[in-house]
Write a protein that holds these residues in place. Structure first.
Motif, PDB file in Angstrom:
ATOM      1  N   ASN A 234       0.844  -1.198   0.000  1.00 31.33           N
ATOM      2  CA  ASN A 234       0.000   0.000   0.000  1.00 31.33           C
ATOM      3  C   ASN A 234       0.882   1.252   0.000  1.00 31.33           C
ATOM      4  O   ASN A 234       1.229   1.774   1.053  1.00 31.33           O
ATOM      5  CB  ASN A 234      -0.911  -0.022   1.232  1.00 31.33           C
ATOM      6  N   TYR A 235       1.229   1.707  -1.191  1.00 35.45           N
ATOM      7  CA  TYR A 235       2.127   2.854  -1.314  1.00 35.45           C
ATOM      8  C   TYR A 235       1.471   4.157  -0.875  1.00 35.45           C
ATOM      9  O   TYR A 235       2.155   5.101  -0.499  1.00 35.45           O
ATOM     10  CB  TYR A 235       2.641   2.974  -2.753  1.00 35.45           C
ATOM     11  N   GLU A 236       0.149   4.225  -0.914  1.00 38.07           N
ATOM     12  CA  GLU A 236      -0.557   5.437  -0.492  1.00 38.07           C
ATOM     13  C   GLU A 236      -0.753   5.503   1.020  1.00 38.07           C
ATOM     14  O   GLU A 236      -1.221   6.499   1.550  1.00 38.07           O
ATOM     15  CB  GLU A 236      -1.933   5.530  -1.166  1.00 38.07           C
ATOM     16  N   ARG A 237      -0.424   4.412   1.709  1.00 36.97           N
ATOM     17  CA  ARG A 237      -0.593   4.330   3.163  1.00 36.97           C
ATOM     18  C   ARG A 237      -2.032   4.616   3.574  1.00 36.97           C
ATOM     19  O   ARG A 237      -2.301   5.348   4.547  1.00 36.97           O
ATOM     20  CB  ARG A 237       0.359   5.275   3.891  1.00 36.97           C
ATOM     21  N   ALA A 238      -2.965   4.083   2.849  1.00 31.55           N
ATOM     22  CA  ALA A 238      -4.384   4.257   3.154  1.00 31.55           C
ATOM     23  C   ALA A 238      -4.703   3.666   4.516  1.00 31.55           C
ATOM     24  O   ALA A 238      -4.074   2.709   4.963  1.00 31.55           O
ATOM     25  CB  ALA A 238      -5.239   3.590   2.077  1.00 31.55           C
ATOM     26  N   CYS A 239      -5.700   4.227   5.190  1.00 31.49           N
ATOM     27  CA  CYS A 239      -6.073   3.771   6.523  1.00 31.49           C
ATOM     28  C   CYS A 239      -6.469   2.305   6.493  1.00 31.49           C
ATOM     29  O   CYS A 239      -6.069   1.524   7.355  1.00 31.49           O
ATOM     30  CB  CYS A 239      -7.221   4.622   7.058  1.00 31.49           C
ATOM     31  N   ASN A 240      -7.272   1.928   5.514  1.00 26.74           N
ATOM     32  CA  ASN A 240      -7.614   0.522   5.312  1.00 26.74           C
ATOM     33  C   ASN A 240      -6.676  -0.042   4.254  1.00 26.74           C
ATOM     34  O   ASN A 240      -6.745   0.344   3.090  1.00 26.74           O
ATOM     35  CB  ASN A 240      -9.073   0.378   4.880  1.00 26.74           C
ATOM     36  N   TRP A 241      -5.810  -0.963   4.663  1.00 25.02           N
ATOM     37  CA  TRP A 241      -4.748  -1.442   3.788  1.00 25.02           C
ATOM     38  C   TRP A 241      -5.309  -2.064   2.518  1.00 25.02           C
ATOM     39  O   TRP A 241      -6.205  -2.910   2.553  1.00 25.02           O
ATOM     40  CB  TRP A 241      -3.887  -2.469   4.519  1.00 25.02           C
ATOM     41  N   ILE A 242      -4.756  -1.616   1.402  1.00 27.30           N
ATOM     42  CA  ILE A 242      -5.101  -2.193   0.105  1.00 27.30           C
ATOM     43  C   ILE A 242      -3.915  -1.998  -0.827  1.00 27.30           C
ATOM     44  O   ILE A 242      -3.284  -0.933  -0.804  1.00 27.30           O
ATOM     45  CB  ILE A 242      -6.374  -1.528  -0.486  1.00 27.30           C
ATOM     46  N   PRO A 243      -3.555  -2.999  -1.614  1.00 24.25           N
ATOM     47  CA  PRO A 243      -2.413  -2.811  -2.522  1.00 24.25           C
ATOM     48  C   PRO A 243      -2.711  -1.736  -3.565  1.00 24.25           C
ATOM     49  O   PRO A 243      -3.829  -1.636  -4.062  1.00 24.25           O
ATOM     50  CB  PRO A 243      -2.239  -4.194  -3.170  1.00 24.25           C
ATOM     51  N   SER A 244      -1.708  -0.934  -3.849  1.00 23.81           N
ATOM     52  CA  SER A 244      -1.863   0.129  -4.857  1.00 23.81           C
ATOM     53  C   SER A 244      -2.010  -0.518  -6.232  1.00 23.81           C
ATOM     54  O   SER A 244      -1.036  -1.056  -6.774  1.00 23.81           O
ATOM     55  CB  SER A 244      -0.652   1.062  -4.821  1.00 23.81           C
ATOM     56  N   GLU A 245      -3.196  -0.452  -6.772  1.00 24.59           N
ATOM     57  CA  GLU A 245      -3.548  -1.305  -7.907  1.00 24.59           C
ATOM     58  C   GLU A 245      -2.640  -1.140  -9.123  1.00 24.59           C
ATOM     59  O   GLU A 245      -2.082  -2.108  -9.618  1.00 24.59           O
ATOM     60  CB  GLU A 245      -5.002  -1.049  -8.322  1.00 24.59           C
TER      61      GLU A 245
END
Length: 231
Positions: A189-200
């Motif tokens: 998750n390069y964006e460091r989103a609060c809810n982890w998700i791979p940067s598509e």
């Protein structure tokens, strides 16, 4: 002696079955992390906020299947957890498997990068330059030496978050393949989103690049905070 035989070891671990770990990594998809597999996290033994025991408790609560604490230049968290016999959880039929892990700083193609070591023998003499809480120097700082050391310790070498460095990920992955890396931390998750998700977009590109060199793909939250579900 009989009492010792009856003691239940509740922290499931492995560092000598690389074929098993390779098969686990082969099964990883973009949806594996953080709920099933998490091969990148930090404890208070390096720059994380959770103690090793807190990570252990969260892994159980989240029903994670496989995880590794990859502290910077330290295996102290693994050593601590290897001593746990926690009767609180004795009724459970299964436990998350904790694999040995470490994050090592090194130079790859002249660029400072991080390498994850997974599934190694934490007592191996070959890792001595990398387990004293500080970056190596000289020849030990070279990626080629790091990968060789991890392999001699019966571990798997992974290029961590390849899109976070000064050089483009495709150049670093190409060089990593030449040096015998086993895998790339593809799902991140390069964006460091609060809810982890791979940067598509970038992760899909990294996946294609890794595949082109027959490198495996791992995943991890790179957790430093109070939850294993996010960075």
């Amino acid at each position: 002696m009989e009492k010792e035989k009856e003691t239940i070891q509740l922290v499931s671990m492995s560092y000598i079955h690389s074929p098993e770990l390779i098969n686990i990594i082969k099964s990883i998809t973009k949806n594996s992390c953080p709920n099933s597999v998490n091969f990148h996290m930090h404890s208070t033994y390096s720059d994380g906020s959770l103690t090793a025991k807190q990570i252990y408790n969260q892994a159980i609560e989240l029903n994670i299947d496989h995880y590794a604490i990859t502290d910077h230049h330290s295996v102290d968290a693994y050593i601590e957890l290897s001593k746990i016999n926690d009767s609180i959880y004795k009724e459970r039929s299964n436990f998350p498997k904790l694999w040995t892990g470490i994050e090592i700083t090194c130079l790859l193609k002249g660029c400072l990068v991080h390498v994850l070591g997974l599934g190694f023998d934490h007592n191996s003499k070959y890792l001595l330059p990398y387990v004293d809480h500080k970056a190596a120097i000289g020849k030990e700082l070279l990626a080629s030496t790091v990968v060789d050391s991890i392999h001699k310790a019966n571990g798997i070498a992974v290029l961590a978050h390849p899109a976070r460095y000064k050089l483009p990920f495709y150049l670093l992955i190409n060089e990593a393949s030449k040096l015998g890396f086993d895998a790339v931390e593809t799902w991140y998750n390069y964006e460091r989103a609060c809810n982890w998700i791979p940067s598509e977009y970038v992760c899909d590109k990294i996946f294609d690049c890794a595949n082109s060199y027959s490198l495996l793909s791992t995943c991890g939250t790179d957790s430093h905070g109070l939850s294993l579900l996010r960075r």
